[in-house]
Design a protein around this motif. Structure first.
Motif, PDB file in Angstrom:
ATOM      1  N   ASP A 138       3.805   0.768  13.082  1.00 29.67           N
ATOM      2  CA  ASP A 138       5.444   0.394  12.841  1.00 29.67           C
ATOM      3  C   ASP A 138       5.706  -0.283  11.322  1.00 29.67           C
ATOM      4  OD1 ASP A 138       6.168   0.714  15.512  1.00 29.67           O
ATOM      5  OD2 ASP A 138       5.151  -1.199  15.949  1.00 29.67           O
ATOM      6  N   ARG A 139       6.662   0.287  10.687  1.00 33.95           N
ATOM      7  CA  ARG A 139       6.779  -0.211   9.380  1.00 33.95           C
ATOM      8  C   ARG A 139       7.092  -1.547   9.318  1.00 33.95           C
ATOM      9  NH1 ARG A 139      12.083   1.011   5.569  1.00 33.95           N
ATOM     10  NH2 ARG A 139      11.062   1.211   3.456  1.00 33.95           N
ATOM     11  N   TRP A 140       6.733  -2.341   8.220  1.00 36.64           N
ATOM     12  CA  TRP A 140       7.038  -3.662   8.015  1.00 36.64           C
ATOM     13  C   TRP A 140       8.335  -3.721   7.853  1.00 36.64           C
ATOM     14  CZ3 TRP A 140       4.733  -8.400   7.434  1.00 36.64           C
ATOM     15  CH2 TRP A 140       5.270  -9.055   6.571  1.00 36.64           C
ATOM     16  N   GLN A 141       8.709  -5.001   8.896  1.00 41.33           N
ATOM     17  CA  GLN A 141      10.063  -5.304   8.920  1.00 41.33           C
ATOM     18  C   GLN A 141      10.772  -6.610   8.292  1.00 41.33           C
ATOM     19  OE1 GLN A 141      12.181  -3.251  10.406  1.00 41.33           O
ATOM     20  NE2 GLN A 141      10.684  -1.554  10.629  1.00 41.33           N
ATOM     21  N   SER A 142       9.648  -7.506   7.902  1.00 39.05           N
ATOM     22  CA  SER A 142      10.344  -8.477   7.191  1.00 39.05           C
ATOM     23  C   SER A 142      10.590  -8.621   6.174  1.00 39.05           C
ATOM     24  CB  SER A 142       9.198  -9.672   7.795  1.00 39.05           C
ATOM     25  OG  SER A 142       9.762 -11.105   7.332  1.00 39.05           O
ATOM     26  N   VAL A 143      11.416  -7.979   5.789  1.00 38.31           N
ATOM     27  CA  VAL A 143      11.744  -7.486   4.338  1.00 38.31           C
ATOM     28  C   VAL A 143      12.225  -8.728   3.450  1.00 38.31           C
ATOM     29  CG1 VAL A 143      13.039  -5.407   4.746  1.00 38.31           C
ATOM     30  CG2 VAL A 143      14.293  -7.190   4.985  1.00 38.31           C
ATOM     31  N   SER A 144      12.424  -9.859   3.835  1.00 43.22           N
ATOM     32  CA  SER A 144      12.752 -11.104   2.958  1.00 43.22           C
ATOM     33  C   SER A 144      11.824 -11.853   2.875  1.00 43.22           C
ATOM     34  CB  SER A 144      13.890 -11.824   3.543  1.00 43.22           C
ATOM     35  OG  SER A 144      13.649 -12.479   5.055  1.00 43.22           O
ATOM     36  N   ASN A 145      10.471 -11.548   3.312  1.00 45.03           N
ATOM     37  CA  ASN A 145       9.414 -12.355   3.342  1.00 45.03           C
ATOM     38  C   ASN A 145       8.256 -11.679   2.402  1.00 45.03           C
ATOM     39  OD1 ASN A 145      10.277 -14.523   4.729  1.00 45.03           O
ATOM     40  ND2 ASN A 145       9.609 -13.480   6.740  1.00 45.03           N
ATOM     41  N   LEU A 146       7.502 -12.206   1.627  1.00 40.34           N
ATOM     42  CA  LEU A 146       6.489 -11.396   0.716  1.00 40.34           C
ATOM     43  C   LEU A 146       5.554 -11.357   1.738  1.00 40.34           C
ATOM     44  CD1 LEU A 146       5.367 -10.990  -2.112  1.00 40.34           C
ATOM     45  CD2 LEU A 146       3.842 -12.828  -1.944  1.00 40.34           C
ATOM     46  N   PRO A 147       4.920  -9.757   1.951  1.00 43.93           N
ATOM     47  CA  PRO A 147       4.016  -9.308   2.886  1.00 43.93           C
ATOM     48  C   PRO A 147       2.785 -10.054   2.721  1.00 43.93           C
ATOM     49  CG  PRO A 147       5.356  -7.585   1.924  1.00 43.93           C
ATOM     50  CD  PRO A 147       5.769  -8.674   1.103  1.00 43.93           C
ATOM     51  N   PRO A 148       2.238 -10.640   3.819  1.00 42.23           N
ATOM     52  CA  PRO A 148       0.822 -11.380   3.559  1.00 42.23           C
ATOM     53  C   PRO A 148      -0.295 -10.461   3.096  1.00 42.23           C
ATOM     54  CG  PRO A 148       1.996 -11.816   5.945  1.00 42.23           C
ATOM     55  CD  PRO A 148       2.673 -10.941   5.042  1.00 42.23           C
ATOM     56  N   ILE A 149      -0.132  -9.055   3.267  1.00 42.21           N
ATOM     57  CA  ILE A 149      -1.175  -8.224   2.778  1.00 42.21           C
ATOM     58  C   ILE A 149      -1.231  -8.522   0.926  1.00 42.21           C
ATOM     59  CG2 ILE A 149       0.274  -6.252   2.179  1.00 42.21           C
ATOM     60  CD1 ILE A 149      -3.391  -6.157   3.543  1.00 42.21           C
ATOM     61  N   LEU A 150      -0.200  -8.925   0.429  1.00 46.10           N
ATOM     62  CA  LEU A 150      -0.082  -9.201  -0.843  1.00 46.10           C
ATOM     63  C   LEU A 150      -0.555 -10.315  -1.373  1.00 46.10           C
ATOM     64  CD1 LEU A 150       3.394  -7.424  -1.787  1.00 46.10           C
ATOM     65  CD2 LEU A 150       1.127  -6.625  -1.819  1.00 46.10           C
ATOM     66  N   ALA A 151      -1.415 -11.139  -0.445  1.00 46.47           N
ATOM     67  CA  ALA A 151      -2.161 -12.309  -0.843  1.00 46.47           C
ATOM     68  C   ALA A 151      -3.729 -12.026  -0.662  1.00 46.47           C
ATOM     69  CB  ALA A 151      -1.630 -13.491  -0.093  1.00 46.47           C
ATOM     70  N   THR A 152      -3.927 -10.872  -0.613  1.00 46.86           N
ATOM     71  CA  THR A 152      -5.583 -10.640  -0.327  1.00 46.86           C
ATOM     72  C   THR A 152      -6.093 -10.165  -1.561  1.00 46.86           C
ATOM     73  OG1 THR A 152      -5.004  -8.228   0.412  1.00 46.86           O
ATOM     74  CG2 THR A 152      -4.930  -9.744   2.173  1.00 46.86           C
ATOM     75  N   SER A 153      -5.563 -10.160  -2.769  1.00 50.57           N
ATOM     76  CA  SER A 153      -6.233  -9.839  -3.871  1.00 50.57           C
ATOM     77  C   SER A 153      -5.960 -10.910  -4.820  1.00 50.57           C
ATOM     78  CB  SER A 153      -5.831  -8.196  -4.587  1.00 50.57           C
ATOM     79  OG  SER A 153      -6.197  -7.392  -3.878  1.00 50.57           O
ATOM     80  N   PRO A 154      -6.815 -11.020  -5.670  1.00 50.91           N
ATOM     81  CA  PRO A 154      -6.552 -12.343  -6.703  1.00 50.91           C
ATOM     82  C   PRO A 154      -5.367 -12.007  -7.537  1.00 50.91           C
ATOM     83  CG  PRO A 154      -8.558 -10.900  -7.255  1.00 50.91           C
ATOM     84  CD  PRO A 154      -7.973 -10.504  -5.960  1.00 50.91           C
ATOM     85  N   GLU A 155      -5.074 -11.265  -7.969  1.00 50.61           N
ATOM     86  CA  GLU A 155      -3.828 -10.555  -8.885  1.00 50.61           C
ATOM     87  C   GLU A 155      -3.229  -9.200  -8.791  1.00 50.61           C
ATOM     88  OE1 GLU A 155      -5.586 -11.572 -12.524  1.00 50.61           O
ATOM     89  OE2 GLU A 155      -6.952  -9.825 -12.617  1.00 50.61           O
ATOM     90  N   TYR A 156      -2.016  -9.201  -9.263  1.00 52.93           N
ATOM     91  CA  TYR A 156      -1.163  -7.811  -9.102  1.00 52.93           C
ATOM     92  C   TYR A 156      -0.637  -7.597 -10.288  1.00 52.93           C
ATOM     93  CZ  TYR A 156      -2.093  -8.377  -3.932  1.00 52.93           C
ATOM     94  OH  TYR A 156      -2.654  -8.443  -2.942  1.00 52.93           O
ATOM     95  N   LEU A 157      -0.478  -6.167 -10.327  1.00 59.11           N
ATOM     96  CA  LEU A 157       0.287  -5.759 -11.529  1.00 59.11           C
ATOM     97  C   LEU A 157       1.916  -5.634 -11.127  1.00 59.11           C
ATOM     98  CD1 LEU A 157       0.905  -4.295 -14.247  1.00 59.11           C
ATOM     99  CD2 LEU A 157       0.190  -2.134 -13.171  1.00 59.11           C
ATOM    100  N   ILE A 158       2.652  -6.025 -11.676  1.00 57.60           N
ATOM    101  CA  ILE A 158       4.108  -5.762 -11.338  1.00 57.60           C
ATOM    102  C   ILE A 158       4.960  -5.247 -12.669  1.00 57.60           C
ATOM    103  CG2 ILE A 158       4.208  -7.597  -9.587  1.00 57.60           C
ATOM    104  CD1 ILE A 158       5.455  -9.457 -11.477  1.00 57.60           C
ATOM    105  N   LYS A 159       5.860  -4.442 -12.384  1.00 60.22           N
ATOM    106  CA  LYS A 159       6.791  -3.761 -13.540  1.00 60.22           C
ATOM    107  C   LYS A 159       8.250  -3.685 -12.946  1.00 60.22           C
ATOM    108  CE  LYS A 159       4.014  -0.348 -13.765  1.00 60.22           C
ATOM    109  NZ  LYS A 159       3.447   0.848 -14.078  1.00 60.22           N
ATOM    110  N   GLY A 160       8.976  -4.077 -13.843  1.00 66.45           N
ATOM    111  CA  GLY A 160      10.481  -3.875 -13.445  1.00 66.45           C
ATOM    112  C   GLY A 160      11.117  -2.652 -13.914  1.00 66.45           C
ATOM    113  N   TYR A 161      12.140  -2.102 -12.861  1.00 61.55           N
ATOM    114  CA  TYR A 161      12.528  -0.660 -13.339  1.00 61.55           C
ATOM    115  C   TYR A 161      14.009  -0.812 -13.402  1.00 61.55           C
ATOM    116  CZ  TYR A 161       7.938   1.406 -12.679  1.00 61.55           C
ATOM    117  OH  TYR A 161       6.711   1.771 -12.659  1.00 61.55           O
ATOM    118  N   ASP A 162      14.807  -0.022 -14.094  1.00 65.43           N
ATOM    119  CA  ASP A 162      16.352   0.050 -14.142  1.00 65.43           C
ATOM    120  C   ASP A 162      17.031   0.944 -13.042  1.00 65.43           C
ATOM    121  OD1 ASP A 162      16.157   2.490 -15.097  1.00 65.43           O
ATOM    122  OD2 ASP A 162      16.449   1.885 -17.213  1.00 65.43           O
ATOM    123  N   ALA A 163      18.152   1.300 -13.012  1.00 65.87           N
ATOM    124  CA  ALA A 163      18.784   2.099 -11.844  1.00 65.87           C
ATOM    125  C   ALA A 163      18.574   3.432 -12.141  1.00 65.87           C
ATOM    126  CB  ALA A 163      20.252   1.899 -11.817  1.00 65.87           C
TER     127      ALA A 163
END
Length: 213
Positions: A138-163
């Motif tokens: 089943d696809r992850w459904q709790s779209v307004s909450n940060l998925p718990p899987i994204l707390a399992t690594s010490p750090e993450y790379l994030i990047k913003g994109y335009d339209a």
């Protein structure tokens, strides 16, 4: 609340501006529900002044890979490189499925494939390895909450994109997992940014996407 750090943030402020919202959120300033986002109302006493804040804050919408894309791959369709996904067995750790956004359990089948999380091919459309459950999930459904899987690594790379799916330069950063949510909020405050990609900090593997709420 870490009072001393909050006072540093507000040391030159007579009022709380949009710039402070992600920081206040991370310090635990209370918010209440307000439509598609949150309304923050709080009084902070600083240097003898009572600072009042009220602002509706739109929460990011987190999304996993689309089900129609995943089902095609699970059925033997080709990946972004035109190849059928490799079948493997999960070792029970560090094998997150990009559809259910959970670690694939030990001993369960998993697919390893190349994925390009963009609508079309262009110079900024990165392609890289991802894992999927080999069986339907089943696809992850709790779209307004940060998925718990994204707390399992010490750090993450994030990047913003335009339209147009171009990187908005200056938004790319590696952040600790504990400040991931607030950091994504801050990037999405940029009016040029349409969405944020969340990737592993060490291997650059795509994890999930955050859009403006």
């Amino acid at each position: 609340m870490r009072k001393e750090k909050l006072e540093v943030i507000l040391s030159s402020a007579n009022m709380v501006t949009d710039h402070h919202i992600p920081f206040l959120f991370s310090f635990g300033v209370p918010f209440e529900s307000a439509g598609n986002g949150l309304r923050q109302k709080h009084e902070i006493r600083h240097s003898g002044r009572v600072i009042q804040t009220m602002r509706e804050v739109k929460m990011p919408l987190y999304s996993a890979l689309p089900t129609e894309v995943v089902r095609a791959l699970q059925a033997g369709g080709v990946d972004a490189n035109g190849q059928i996904a490799e079948f493997s067995t999960s070792d029970g750790s560090s094998n997150p499925c990009r559809h259910c956004l959970q670690d694939i359990p030990l001993g369960h089948g998993m697919l390893i494939l190349a994925h390009r999380p963009f609508a079309r091919v262009h110079p900024y459309a990165e392609t890289g390895p991802v894992f999927l459950c080999s069986d339907q999930c089943d696809r992850w459904q709790s779209v307004s909450n940060l998925p718990p899987i994204l707390a399992t690594s010490p750090e993450y790379l994030i990047k913003g994109y335009d339209a147009a799916e171009r990187i908005v330069y200056g938004t790319g950063t590696v952040v600790p997992a504990i400040t991931l949510s607030a950091s994504i909020d801050a990037i999405l405050e940029n009016p040029v940014v349409a969405f944020v990609h969340i990737r592993s900090a060490r291997n650059n593997c795509y994890q999930a996407r955050a859009d403006k709420g």
